[in-house]
Every structure is written in C-alpha cells, then in structure tokens.
Design an enzyme around this catalytic site. Structure first.
Site, PDB file in Angstrom:
ATOM      1  N   VAL A 128     -40.898 -34.171  40.385  1.00  0.00           N
ATOM      2  CA  VAL A 128     -42.219 -34.389  40.906  1.00  0.00           C
ATOM      3  C   VAL A 128     -42.766 -33.391  41.357  1.00  0.00           C
ATOM      4  O   VAL A 128     -42.604 -32.583  42.225  1.00  0.00           O
ATOM      5  CB  VAL A 128     -42.344 -35.473  41.898  1.00  0.00           C
ATOM      6  CG1 VAL A 128     -43.647 -35.864  42.210  1.00  0.00           C
ATOM      7  CG2 VAL A 128     -41.336 -36.866  41.739  1.00  0.00           C
ATOM      8  N   GLU A 129     -43.842 -32.826  40.618  1.00  0.00           N
ATOM      9  CA  GLU A 129     -44.742 -31.656  40.916  1.00  0.00           C
ATOM     10  C   GLU A 129     -45.875 -31.974  41.768  1.00  0.00           C
ATOM     11  O   GLU A 129     -46.444 -33.154  41.220  1.00  0.00           O
ATOM     12  CB  GLU A 129     -45.167 -30.844  39.682  1.00  0.00           C
ATOM     13  CG  GLU A 129     -46.055 -29.708  39.917  1.00  0.00           C
ATOM     14  CD  GLU A 129     -46.738 -28.999  38.558  1.00  0.00           C
ATOM     15  OE1 GLU A 129     -47.266 -28.180  38.465  1.00  0.00           O
ATOM     16  OE2 GLU A 129     -46.070 -29.557  37.447  1.00  0.00           O
TER      17      GLU A 129
END
Length: 134
Positions: A128-129
């Site tokens: 998850v960026e």
C-alpha cells in the site's frame, strides 16, 4: 474500432472500487480502519472499506463473489492511495499504530505529477503506497 478523439470512445474518469482477496476480513477491516481511517460497510453479506468517493471490496479467500479475478490471492495487491494529510503526519500516525513504513518518504511520479510516498504492508502483505501531491 474506438480511437482517441472518436466520440464513441470510452472515457474512464476514475476508479469506483477495487477488490482485494484477503485471508481474514475482520483483520483487514481493523488495519484499514485504524491505520488508514477507512470506514467499513457490510451490505448483503459483502464487506467494503469506504474512503472519499471510492471503496475497496473485500473477498474472503475461498469464498470470492462471482465474477472474480482468475487467480484471487491474498497479498497480490499493489496500489496507491492519495492522502490530503501532510506526509510527515501520515508517517507519525502509522508509527503510533505500530505500522512499519517499508520505504519512504520517496519522490514518485503519480497520475497528476510529482508526489511523495511511503509504502506499508497490510495484514495480507499487499503493498500500500500512501502519497501526497505537492
């Protein structure tokens, strides 16, 4: 045949939702609610995580809804969320909740130009960026 500039061309505007196959819906909801401030919603036996004008639909591994991805697998997701919170505050919030930042802050190029990002893993190890423009 659809071609750019053709009035018959499909013109996507944004994502409405994406689907994550997960090992444990409750654990996933807890992470995204606590660490990322998303709101869980269950309707007709289906659980989703809502934020802004989008949502992430959750499928329990082995009990996916049809139609589904050809090979639904927990941990195969890799996506970017745009935050309106300053990135330093995002990092502090994640640290307060015991979420390890795997990488960042780093400079990246997003759909709208330069941004700064940090990367974390959810309970299924999806990447998850979390990014901020500006």
């Amino acid at each position: 045949m659809l071609r750019p500039g053709n009035p018959e061309m499909i013109a996507p505007d944004r994502f409405d939702h994406l689907v994550l196959t997960v090992a444990d819906i409750d654990r996933t909801v807890a992470f995204y609610s606590d660490a990322l401030g998303m709101e869980a919603e269950t309707r007709n036996g289906r659980t989703a995580l809502k934020f802004g004008r989008q949502k992430i639909n959750l499928h329990q591994r082995g009990h996916e809804f049809e139609p589904r991805a050809l090979r639904p697998t927990p941990g195969s997701g890799d996506f970017c969320l745009i935050a309106t919170t300053p990135l330093a505050d995002v990092v502090a919030h994640l640290q307060d909740r015991g979420v390890a930042v795997e990488l960042g802050p780093v400079d990246r190029e997003g759909a709208l130009g330069p941004m700064q990002s940090v990367y974390v893993r959810d309970p299924d190890t999806n990447l998850v960026e979390i990014a901020v423009y500006g």
